[in-house]
Design an enzyme around this catalytic site. Structure first.
Site, PDB file in Angstrom:
ATOM      1  N   HIS A  70      -1.121   1.864  16.155  1.00  0.00           N
ATOM      2  CA  HIS A  70      -1.383   0.725  17.053  1.00  0.00           C
ATOM      3  C   HIS A  70      -0.310   0.672  18.139  1.00  0.00           C
ATOM      4  O   HIS A  70       0.414  -0.316  18.294  1.00  0.00           O
ATOM      5  CB  HIS A  70      -1.436  -0.579  16.263  1.00  0.00           C
ATOM      6  CG  HIS A  70      -2.520  -0.629  15.232  1.00  0.00           C
ATOM      7  ND1 HIS A  70      -3.861  -0.707  15.566  1.00  0.00           N
ATOM      8  CD2 HIS A  70      -2.467  -0.601  13.877  1.00  0.00           C
ATOM      9  CE1 HIS A  70      -4.584  -0.739  14.463  1.00  0.00           C
ATOM     10  NE2 HIS A  70      -3.771  -0.659  13.425  1.00  0.00           N
ATOM     11  N   ASP A  80      -2.525  -7.013  15.522  1.00  0.00           N
ATOM     12  CA  ASP A  80      -1.774  -5.744  15.571  1.00  0.00           C
ATOM     13  C   ASP A  80      -2.074  -4.950  16.831  1.00  0.00           C
ATOM     14  O   ASP A  80      -1.408  -3.959  17.114  1.00  0.00           O
ATOM     15  CB  ASP A  80      -2.008  -4.898  14.316  1.00  0.00           C
ATOM     16  CG  ASP A  80      -3.469  -4.627  14.026  1.00  0.00           C
ATOM     17  OD1 ASP A  80      -4.321  -4.978  14.861  1.00  0.00           O
ATOM     18  OD2 ASP A  80      -3.763  -4.069  12.959  1.00  0.00           O
ATOM     19  N   ARG A  83       0.829  -1.194   0.000  1.00  0.00           N
ATOM     20  CA  ARG A  83       0.000   0.000   0.000  1.00  0.00           C
ATOM     21  C   ARG A  83       0.877   1.264   0.000  1.00  0.00           C
ATOM     22  O   ARG A  83       2.067   1.219   0.267  1.00  0.00           O
ATOM     23  CB  ARG A  83      -0.928   0.006   1.228  1.00  0.00           C
ATOM     24  CG  ARG A  83      -2.007  -1.043   1.185  1.00  0.00           C
ATOM     25  CD  ARG A  83      -2.790  -1.119   2.495  1.00  0.00           C
ATOM     26  NE  ARG A  83      -2.000  -1.706   3.571  1.00  0.00           N
ATOM     27  CZ  ARG A  83      -2.441  -1.911   4.809  1.00  0.00           C
ATOM     28  NH1 ARG A  83      -3.675  -1.553   5.130  1.00  0.00           N
ATOM     29  NH2 ARG A  83      -1.662  -2.473   5.725  1.00  0.00           N
ATOM     30  N   GLU A 113      -6.210   4.964  13.547  1.00  0.00           N
ATOM     31  CA  GLU A 113      -7.138   4.032  14.197  1.00  0.00           C
ATOM     32  C   GLU A 113      -7.854   4.595  15.411  1.00  0.00           C
ATOM     33  O   GLU A 113      -8.800   3.973  15.912  1.00  0.00           O
ATOM     34  CB  GLU A 113      -6.402   2.740  14.586  1.00  0.00           C
ATOM     35  CG  GLU A 113      -5.443   2.862  15.761  1.00  0.00           C
ATOM     36  CD  GLU A 113      -4.050   3.325  15.372  1.00  0.00           C
ATOM     37  OE1 GLU A 113      -3.160   3.320  16.246  1.00  0.00           O
ATOM     38  OE2 GLU A 113      -3.839   3.701  14.190  1.00  0.00           O
ATOM     39  N   LYS A 159       1.503   2.070   7.431  1.00  0.00           N
ATOM     40  CA  LYS A 159       1.846   1.311   8.626  1.00  0.00           C
ATOM     41  C   LYS A 159       2.763   2.109   9.539  1.00  0.00           C
ATOM     42  O   LYS A 159       3.362   3.111   9.154  1.00  0.00           O
ATOM     43  CB  LYS A 159       2.520  -0.006   8.233  1.00  0.00           C
ATOM     44  CG  LYS A 159       1.584  -0.987   7.551  1.00  0.00           C
ATOM     45  CD  LYS A 159       0.356  -1.343   8.396  1.00  0.00           C
ATOM     46  CE  LYS A 159       0.709  -2.132   9.627  1.00  0.00           C
ATOM     47  NZ  LYS A 159      -0.496  -2.429  10.453  1.00  0.00           N
ATOM     48  N   TYR A 164      -1.352   4.587  10.543  1.00  0.00           N
ATOM     49  CA  TYR A 164      -1.755   3.604  11.554  1.00  0.00           C
ATOM     50  C   TYR A 164      -0.565   3.385  12.486  1.00  0.00           C
ATOM     51  O   TYR A 164       0.541   3.071  12.038  1.00  0.00           O
ATOM     52  CB  TYR A 164      -2.112   2.265  10.902  1.00  0.00           C
ATOM     53  CG  TYR A 164      -3.438   2.232  10.194  1.00  0.00           C
ATOM     54  CD1 TYR A 164      -4.629   2.474  10.868  1.00  0.00           C
ATOM     55  CD2 TYR A 164      -3.504   1.936   8.834  1.00  0.00           C
ATOM     56  CE1 TYR A 164      -5.849   2.429  10.210  1.00  0.00           C
ATOM     57  CE2 TYR A 164      -4.722   1.879   8.168  1.00  0.00           C
ATOM     58  CZ  TYR A 164      -5.893   2.133   8.867  1.00  0.00           C
ATOM     59  OH  TYR A 164      -7.096   2.080   8.213  1.00  0.00           O
TER      60      TYR A 164
END
Length: 368
Positions: A96, A270, A15, A118, A75, A94
């Site tokens: 996490h 994740d 991505r 997120e 990511k 993102y």
């Protein structure tokens, strides 16, 4: 503002953080977009398409990072990227962070501003930037689970849809949110016998209504989880607590009671995973066996369908990116409470309570 878009370096992460239409949207606000050469190739987007939309191409990752006021990624930054951190740099991706103490401390040390996709949360509790990837991961969980059940992949050799005269495969989905709902759609479509477990009775009512009784809905308590997991051919972990570590709902002792060749796909990996035996895997080595059970625990599942994922993601990220670029983090967060919840780390402070609690770090609300 200069927005930098580096190439993703996580294993088989295809991505990219922006598409040409997103470049045009940011350019129309007077901003510059710098995309690392080749960043979009995995999603089928050539450098020429970015240039035609008004982007500049950086020859290296270092160039894209160093020229940017804000980085847009997909990511979380990996250790190789920590060297690019600097004070007041905005990283919008993102993260996490709840199971990532090292990354969190690096962000704090460098006084980076970390805006996490997120945890951007609307007034009704929905997560608009997580939803498209949750939809994809939920649907993929059944695809990869069905494949993992094949004998050559270590599974027990069960076809989820069965055939006339032979039982269908049993799927237990723990969590009835976006991931769980989309997993159920695919599992039902494949003809499996599906059970969805959740702690919300209204959510179970909704799922029962839309599937017209074609699946079982069980309240998610210890006894029901035990029965569903032990009897399942495929278990999907689909539990989310926004920004926090996922609760462990399936202990190792329960996994050990599953039949040989059963499969677990934990989409919550994740965030630490909701099944005790899981550990993050990659697209290169997506599965491992524990107690005879195949575990599929790829932490970036949607990266495998990169073009779909990239366009679905940037449909939702660009409006918030535009606010950040136009007003800066302080102004955008003040004007938009949903975006404010996305700020996890701000200039050396953890500003998202669930992350601070998970990592045992001091919490300081944004703006104080």
């Amino acid at each position: 503002m200069v927005i930098g878009v580096p190439r993703e370096i996580k294993t088989r992460e295809y991505r990219v953080g922006i598409v040409p239409s997103g470049v045009r949207a940011l350019k129309s606000g007077g901003h510059r977009v710098v995309v690392e050469a080749g960043a979009g190739v995995g999603s089928g987007i050539l450098d020429a398409e970015f240039v035609a939309a008004g982007a500049e191409i950086a020859d290296t990752a270092a160039d894209a990072w160093s020229r940017a006021d804000m980085i847009m990624k997909v990511k979380e930054p990996l250790p190789e990227e920590y060297k690019h951190f600097r004070e007041n740099l905005i990283i919008y991706t993102y993260f996490h962070l709840a199971p990532e103490p090292v990354l969190t401390r690096e962000l704090i040390k460098a006084k980076v501003i970390a805006v996490a996709y997120e945890t951007i949360e609307l007034y009704d509790g929905s997560l608009p930037l997580l939803k498209p990837m949750s939809e994809i991961a939920g649907r993929m969980s059944i695809q990869v689970g069905a494949s993992s059940l094949q004998k050559e992949h270590g599974g027990k050799g069960v076809l989820l849809g069965g055939v006339p005269g032979v039982r269908r495969g049993k799927v237990a989905i723990i969590g009835g949110g976006t991931v769980g709902l989309n997993a159920a759609k695919i599992a039902v479509g494949m003809g499996a016998e599906v059970t969805v477990l959740d702690v919300s009775i209204p959510r179970l009512n909704y799922i029962d209504d839309i599937f017209h009784g074609r699946i079982q809905t069980w309240f998610s308590d210890t006894s029901n989880i035990e029965e569903a997991v032990v009897n399942a051919d495929l278990v999907v972990g689909a539990v989310l607590i926004t920004g926090a570590r996922a609760p462990v709902l399936v202990p190792e002792s329960l996994v050990a009671r599953m039949s040989e060749g059963s499969v677990i796909v934990d989409v919550a990996v994740d965030q630490g995973g909701c099944i005790e035996t899981v550990k993050p895997t990659t697209h290169d080595n997506p599965t491992f066996k524990k107690h005879g059970v195949v575990h599929y625990c790829v932490a970036n599942m949607p990266g495998a369908v990169a073009r779909t994922s990239t366009f679905a993601l940037t449909n939702t990220t660009i409006p918030y990116a535009t606010k950040l670029a136009n007003k800066g983090v302080d102004g955008a967060a003040k004007d938009d409470p949903a975006l404010a919840k996305g700020v996890n780390v701000y200039k050396g402070k953890v500003t998202y309570q669930a992350v601070a609690k998970a990592l045992g770090l001091p919490y300081e609300p944004l703006g104080q």
